[in-house]
Motif scaffolding. Structure first.
Motif, mmCIF file in Angstrom:
data_model
loop_
_atom_site.group_PDB
_atom_site.id
_atom_site.type_symbol
_atom_site.label_atom_id
_atom_site.label_comp_id
_atom_site.label_asym_id
_atom_site.label_seq_id
_atom_site.Cartn_x
_atom_site.Cartn_y
_atom_site.Cartn_z
ATOM 1 N N UNK A 47 -2.408 -23.947 -11.928
ATOM 2 C CA UNK A 47 -3.551 -24.801 -11.609
ATOM 3 C C UNK A 47 -3.101 -25.882 -10.630
ATOM 4 N N UNK A 48 -4.077 -26.507 -9.978
ATOM 5 C CA UNK A 48 -3.752 -27.623 -9.108
ATOM 6 C C UNK A 48 -3.435 -28.842 -9.966
ATOM 7 N N UNK A 49 -2.850 -29.859 -9.375
ATOM 8 C CA UNK A 49 -2.509 -31.073 -10.119
ATOM 9 C C UNK A 49 -3.394 -32.255 -9.759
ATOM 10 N N UNK A 50 -4.091 -32.177 -8.635
ATOM 11 C CA UNK A 50 -4.940 -33.289 -8.200
ATOM 12 C C UNK A 50 -5.915 -32.786 -7.155
ATOM 13 N N UNK A 51 -7.115 -33.374 -7.121
ATOM 14 C CA UNK A 51 -8.050 -33.061 -6.047
ATOM 15 C C UNK A 51 -7.690 -33.788 -4.762
ATOM 16 N N UNK A 57 3.093 -32.908 -4.739
ATOM 17 C CA UNK A 57 3.982 -32.135 -3.866
ATOM 18 C C UNK A 57 3.971 -30.679 -4.304
ATOM 19 N N UNK A 58 2.858 -30.274 -4.893
ATOM 20 C CA UNK A 58 2.726 -28.962 -5.509
ATOM 21 C C UNK A 58 2.024 -27.973 -4.588
ATOM 22 N N UNK A 59 2.627 -26.800 -4.410
ATOM 23 C CA UNK A 59 2.105 -25.809 -3.483
ATOM 24 C C UNK A 59 0.735 -25.277 -3.856
ATOM 25 N N UNK A 60 0.440 -25.164 -5.155
ATOM 26 C CA UNK A 60 -0.875 -24.651 -5.550
ATOM 27 C C UNK A 60 -1.979 -25.642 -5.208
ATOM 28 N N UNK A 61 -1.677 -26.928 -5.323
ATOM 29 C CA UNK A 61 -2.655 -27.931 -4.901
ATOM 30 C C UNK A 61 -2.890 -27.827 -3.401
ATOM 31 N N UNK A 244 -10.161 -26.959 -17.850
ATOM 32 C CA UNK A 244 -9.994 -26.130 -19.048
ATOM 33 C C UNK A 244 -9.751 -24.675 -18.676
ATOM 34 N N UNK A 245 -10.419 -24.214 -17.625
ATOM 35 C CA UNK A 245 -10.274 -22.833 -17.179
ATOM 36 C C UNK A 245 -9.243 -22.679 -16.060
ATOM 37 N N UNK A 246 -8.651 -23.790 -15.622
ATOM 38 C CA UNK A 246 -7.680 -23.783 -14.513
ATOM 39 C C UNK A 246 -8.287 -23.116 -13.282
ATOM 40 N N UNK A 247 -9.514 -23.526 -12.942
ATOM 41 C CA UNK A 247 -10.217 -22.940 -11.815
ATOM 42 C C UNK A 247 -10.758 -24.016 -10.882
ATOM 43 N N UNK A 248 -10.627 -23.770 -9.590
ATOM 44 C CA UNK A 248 -11.245 -24.603 -8.566
ATOM 45 C C UNK A 248 -12.235 -23.732 -7.804
#
Length: 555
Positions: A47-51, A57-61, A244-248
């Motif tokens: 999941x992302x860590x911040x909008x 410094x996270x690649x998924x974000x 909760x669903x780890x979805x953006x």
């Protein structure tokens, strides 16, 4: 469908049955070929860590934020060359301290705000003037890496002096950014996703938001309840972050200044386990996923899935934290451990095809790679002899950390890699105490110096050697616990030299100095794979893992 040439009229039941079959076939066809109204679902490694991309410094974000917030400069689609982003063209002064950006015209933010030079400067000024816990390196890592520090450094976070001097809007479409000294960090630094430009209204929304908690346990401003209020200029708008669903969920921005995104809706779904990602693709629950396990590539391709491979632009390493363990502070011990690890076995049995043993802390695709670094062949007998000479004939105990519930481009199977290295170390008499951490806390433990040995790596953000070796070895930090002032000073000297030829030669010398100091053992570089369903027209895959999903569409 039924023509006048039919010899007999069909009864009502027969017609109903036929129509049912047709409807079923059409539905199946839609699933096979991709429905323009169907959301494209992509399985991310977490999941992302911040909008707000600045606060991570996270690649998924960054995978999410690149679709929403654009930067002044970008990289060519599918490559690593710097190209224009929100700035069509740019110039630098002869001494490299003044950067002039000629901005695109007729660009609007998702919320209707106008994009211009004033809002560019408002974003940079906001970042430079953040105070308090915002200055934690866990939140503003990239600002500090690129711009050094903040306008008013907070002594609780020991930030350095800011390299950022000012930003001026010369006219509506000309932004001039001044920095205090030349650095090879630029222009690459202006392409980082952390510096995605936000609308004036979004900046007002963020004003006054506080970071709470203590270092290591910070709580970020929560924009999840009003995600739609965050506006960039990218091909997608952000609709919702379901934690909760780890979805953006992202929607196509219909008034995008460039070519409209191929998908009407895109969902990024965090699925940490690589096997679960593969199974979700096979079941049709998702339409693509990243970081395919090497063993899954051929079976997926045989089943009709698309599995493009990125070019190599990363490095995996095993680190020795010299201050946390007496033995690791001794050069002969670090040399012995480096001879103990069979890196070729890792490449041959765990990494994807095209992986290779690394000899230094960045891949050979970058200028500055040196052929003259000292190397460490796999030689367990030599390792045992060196340990005995250092006074550790009976070996020693060492804590070894590794991450769980994660895969990374440079580290496709952390536990498998850890197990191979552990077996090799124990073979020469080193008793490994395994310490796994979930990825959400792993980097904090490493950065705080709490792991005597650990696995980590890096995927390049831009095409310069400093982005690798400068990230780790420009100053003392707790992750490595090494004191090499000559190396640190040389890194500063080289990275601030505007002469490119001299700078490349300097990076070669620095790579040799790093391997002489031996802060860790470079393990490998590997080409990570990404998978897509047959009905998807994929985006160009990026060696920097910076895909623009606006390029993708249903076939």
């Amino acid at each position: 469908m039924f023509t006048k040439s039919s010899r007999k009229p069909l009864g009502l039941l027969a017609v109903a049955a036929a129509l049912t079959l047709v409807a079923t076939a059409c539905a199946e066809s839609d699933r096979d070929s991709g429905d323009g109204d169907q959301p494209f679902v992509f399985g991310a490694a977490g999941d992302i860590t911040s909008l707000d991309p600045f606060l991570t410094n996270d690649g998924e974000t960054y995978r999410y934020s690149r679709q929403v917030f654009e930067t002044l400069l970008d990289h060519e689609s599918g490559g690593s060359e710097i190209v224009g982003g929100l700035a069509e063209t740019w110039d630098q002064s002869e001494d490299g301290t003044v950067w002039t950006f000629n901005l695109r015209d007729n660009v609007t933010f998702h919320d209707g705000d106008e994009f211009n030079a004033e809002v560019v400067c408002a974003n940079f000024d906001r970042w430079n003037n953040l105070t308090g816990a915002y200055q934690s390196s866990n939140l503003s890592y990239y600002w500090q890496s690129i711009f050094g520090g903040f306008a008013e450094p907070d002594e609780d976070f020991s930030t350095g002096e800011s390299r950022y001097v000012s930003c001026d809007a010369e006219d509506e479409l000309t932004a001039v950014i001044e920095i205090s000294e030349y650095s090879s960090i630029f222009p690459g630094g202006f392409s980082l996703a952390a510096f995605g430009i936000m609308s004036p209204t979004t900046l007002e929304t963020m004003e006054g938001q506080e970071v709470t908690g203590d270092e290591g346990n910070l709580s970020l401003p929560d924009f999840a309840q009003n995600a739609g209020s965050l506006a960039g200029t990218g091909p997608f708008t952000v609709e919702e972050w379901n934690q909760d669903q780890a979805e953006v969920t992202l929607n196509r921005h219909e008034d995008y200044w460039g070519e409209a995104a191929g998908f009407e809706t895109m969902i990024l779904r965090g699925i940490p386990d690589e096997t679960a990602r593969r199974q979700a693709l096979e079941a049709g629950d998702i339409h693509g996923y990243d970081l395919v396990a090497p063993a899954d590539v051929a079976p997926l391709e045989d089943a009709g899935f698309q599995v493009p491979t990125r070019d190599v632009f990363n490095v995996l390493y095993m680190a020795y934290q010299q201050e946390s363990h007496d033995a690791l502070g001794e050069m002969e011990v670090r040399e012995a451990l480096s001879h103990a690890v069979d890196r070729q076995r890792i490449v041959d049995t765990i990494l994807p095809e095209g992986g290779e043993v690394a000899t230094q802390f960045h891949p050979d695709t970058l200028d500055g790679w040196s052929e003259d670094v000292r190397t460490f062949d796999y030689d367990p007998d030599k390792a045992r002899d060196m340990l005995a000479d250092a006074g550790y004939e009976d070996g020693f105990d060492v804590e070894f950390c590794y991450p769980t519930e994660v895969t990374r481009p440079y580290m496709p199977a952390p536990k498998d890699i850890f197990d191979v290295i552990t077996e090799d170390l124990q073979e020469v008499g080193v008793n490994v105490e395994a310490t796994p951490y979930e990825w959400s806390v792993y980097s904090g433990q490493v950065d705080s110096g709490n792991c005597p040995m650990y696995l980590l790596g890096w995927t390049g953000d831009y095409n310069d050697a400093y982005n690798f070796i400068g990230t780790w070895f420009s100053t003392h930090n707790d992750a490595w616990g090494m004191d090499e002032d000559e190396l640190f000073d040389k890194m500063t000297e080289v990275s601030t030299n505007p002469d490119e030829e001299a700078r490349v030669a300097g990076y070669q010398e620095l790579n040799e100095m790093v391997m002489d100091a031996l802060p860790g053992l470079p393990i490998s570089s590997s080409p990570p794979s990404i998978a897509f369903a047959p009905e998807v027209e994929p985006p160009n895959v990026s060696p920097l893992t910076q895909e623009n999903f606006g390029e993708a569409s249903w076939k």
